[in-house]
Design a protein around this motif. Structure first.
Motif, PDB file in Angstrom:
ATOM      1  N   UNK A   1      30.569  40.765  35.265  1.00  0.00           N
ATOM      2  CA  UNK A   1      31.988  41.076  35.413  1.00  0.00           C
ATOM      3  C   UNK A   1      32.512  41.878  34.227  1.00  0.00           C
ATOM      4  N   UNK A   2      32.103  41.492  33.017  1.00  0.00           N
ATOM      5  CA  UNK A   2      32.521  42.223  31.816  1.00  0.00           C
ATOM      6  C   UNK A   2      32.002  43.658  31.863  1.00  0.00           C
ATOM      7  N   UNK A   3      30.718  43.820  32.181  1.00  0.00           N
ATOM      8  CA  UNK A   3      30.126  45.155  32.243  1.00  0.00           C
ATOM      9  C   UNK A   3      30.813  45.999  33.308  1.00  0.00           C
ATOM     10  N   UNK A   4      31.044  45.411  34.480  1.00  0.00           N
ATOM     11  CA  UNK A   4      31.681  46.151  35.571  1.00  0.00           C
ATOM     12  C   UNK A   4      33.097  46.581  35.183  1.00  0.00           C
ATOM     13  N   UNK A   5      33.857  45.682  34.578  1.00  0.00           N
ATOM     14  CA  UNK A   5      35.233  46.012  34.197  1.00  0.00           C
ATOM     15  C   UNK A   5      35.273  47.171  33.201  1.00  0.00           C
ATOM     16  N   UNK A   6      34.350  47.165  32.238  1.00  0.00           N
ATOM     17  CA  UNK A   6      34.355  48.215  31.207  1.00  0.00           C
ATOM     18  C   UNK A   6      33.927  49.557  31.787  1.00  0.00           C
TER      19      UNK A   6
ATOM     20  N   UNK B   1      39.311  46.933  38.535  1.00  0.00           N
ATOM     21  CA  UNK B   1      39.007  46.126  37.349  1.00  0.00           C
ATOM     22  C   UNK B   1      39.563  44.715  37.512  1.00  0.00           C
ATOM     23  N   UNK B   2      40.782  44.613  38.024  1.00  0.00           N
ATOM     24  CA  UNK B   2      41.379  43.297  38.241  1.00  0.00           C
ATOM     25  C   UNK B   2      40.597  42.500  39.277  1.00  0.00           C
ATOM     26  N   UNK B   3      40.195  43.166  40.361  1.00  0.00           N
ATOM     27  CA  UNK B   3      39.418  42.482  41.395  1.00  0.00           C
ATOM     28  C   UNK B   3      38.105  41.949  40.862  1.00  0.00           C
ATOM     29  N   UNK B   4      37.414  42.754  40.059  1.00  0.00           N
ATOM     30  CA  UNK B   4      36.143  42.320  39.471  1.00  0.00           C
ATOM     31  C   UNK B   4      36.375  41.173  38.493  1.00  0.00           C
ATOM     32  N   UNK B   5      37.442  41.259  37.705  1.00  0.00           N
ATOM     33  CA  UNK B   5      37.718  40.235  36.697  1.00  0.00           C
ATOM     34  C   UNK B   5      38.040  38.875  37.317  1.00  0.00           C
ATOM     35  N   UNK B   6      38.595  38.879  38.520  1.00  0.00           N
ATOM     36  CA  UNK B   6      38.993  37.634  39.166  1.00  0.00           C
ATOM     37  C   UNK B   6      37.884  36.992  39.986  1.00  0.00           C
ATOM     38  N   UNK B   7      36.723  37.612  40.009  1.00  0.00           N
ATOM     39  CA  UNK B   7      35.596  37.021  40.748  1.00  0.00           C
ATOM     40  C   UNK B   7      35.181  35.710  40.092  1.00  0.00           C
TER      41      UNK B   7
ATOM     42  N   UNK C   1      26.493  33.480  41.427  1.00  0.00           N
ATOM     43  CA  UNK C   1      25.483  34.519  41.622  1.00  0.00           C
ATOM     44  C   UNK C   1      26.009  35.645  42.500  1.00  0.00           C
ATOM     45  N   UNK C   2      26.677  35.282  43.610  1.00  0.00           N
ATOM     46  CA  UNK C   2      27.145  36.318  44.515  1.00  0.00           C
ATOM     47  C   UNK C   2      28.212  37.194  43.865  1.00  0.00           C
ATOM     48  N   UNK C   3      28.974  36.644  42.930  1.00  0.00           N
ATOM     49  CA  UNK C   3      29.982  37.436  42.228  1.00  0.00           C
ATOM     50  C   UNK C   3      29.319  38.513  41.367  1.00  0.00           C
ATOM     51  N   UNK C   4      28.184  38.163  40.762  1.00  0.00           N
ATOM     52  CA  UNK C   4      27.453  39.158  39.973  1.00  0.00           C
ATOM     53  C   UNK C   4      26.977  40.299  40.857  1.00  0.00           C
ATOM     54  N   UNK C   5      26.499  39.958  42.054  1.00  0.00           N
ATOM     55  CA  UNK C   5      26.043  40.983  42.998  1.00  0.00           C
ATOM     56  C   UNK C   5      27.210  41.863  43.444  1.00  0.00           C
ATOM     57  N   UNK C   6      28.346  41.240  43.722  1.00  0.00           N
ATOM     58  CA  UNK C   6      29.529  42.001  44.143  1.00  0.00           C
ATOM     59  C   UNK C   6      29.997  42.938  43.031  1.00  0.00           C
ATOM     60  N   UNK C   7      30.034  42.440  41.793  1.00  0.00           N
ATOM     61  CA  UNK C   7      30.471  43.264  40.667  1.00  0.00           C
ATOM     62  C   UNK C   7      29.548  44.470  40.479  1.00  0.00           C
TER      63      UNK C   7
END
Length: 203
Positions: free
Chosen positions: A100-105, A28-34, A38-44
């Motif tokens: 990122x929000x969706x991935x963290x939750x 969750x922390x890793x995703x939140x710090x992205x 665009x590439x961050x959305x793909x990673x998340x």
């Protein structure tokens, strides 16, 4: 206390609660710090898909059915998030931040779905014992963290129930018709949770 735990024999179910908590928190922390790109959305999105596959939830679709349930329950939150972000930050940041929000939750939901509340509470209490040196109660701190972790997926479940009830009545979906019954159910859950904690001598 309401639990969303689902029994299973998968990899994540078998992992000790303490180690599992640290793993999920790290994800969750890793995703939140992205960054907001665009590439961050793909990673998340990719990290979330992989986590649900590796969790071995045994839902018949490699965890994708459960992932779809979690995302669907968050749809109004995601709509509000992306619309507000589009207005102020533009499409790239809006998509990345919403992802990122969706991935963290949904990643945090994995912890609740695969861990019994008692095991989670014990693991958090052990991890928070050093707080006793600061005159903080580790039991109370662990309980508050556990309540927080279980409340997020509980609200998602309540949102899904509201939408299912509206569809069963043939009502058209809109933010206004959704918000009122959802807030009522959320408030009822909060009161019931408060009464349960008070009954256990926690104020």
């Amino acid at each position: 206390m309401l639990t969303l735990y689902r029994p299973g024999e998968g990899r994540l179910h078998r992992m000790p609660a303490g180690r599992k908590t640290l793993l999920v928190l790290a994800l969750v922390l890793g995703v939140s710090l992205l960054p907001s790109s665009w590439w961050a959305a793909v990673v998340a999105a990719s990290a979330t898909l992989l986590a649900y596959v590796l969790a071995e939830l045994q839902d018949g679709m490699l965890g994708m059915r459960e992932l779809a349930r979690q995302v669907a329950a968050l749809r109004w939150i995601l709509v509000i998030t992306i619309v507000s972000q589009l207005v102020f930050l533009g499409p790239e940041a809006a998509v990345a931040n919403t992802a990122r929000v969706a991935a963290a939750i949904v990643l945090s939901a994995l912890l609740v779905l695969t861990t019994r509340v008692t095991a989670l509470l014990d693991a958090l209490e052990r991890g928070l014992r050093p707080l006793a040196r600061l005159r903080l109660d580790p039991q109370l701190a662990a309980l508050l963290l556990t309540v927080t972790l279980t409340t997020i997926p509980t609200l998602a479940r309540l949102a899904r129930e509201v939408r299912d009830a509206q569809r069963a009545r043939g009502a058209r979906g809109s933010l206004r018709t959704f918000a009122v019954p959802f807030l009522i159910l959320a408030s009822q859950h909060a009161f019931e949770l408060g009464d349960a904690l008070t009954a256990r001598g926690i104020r």
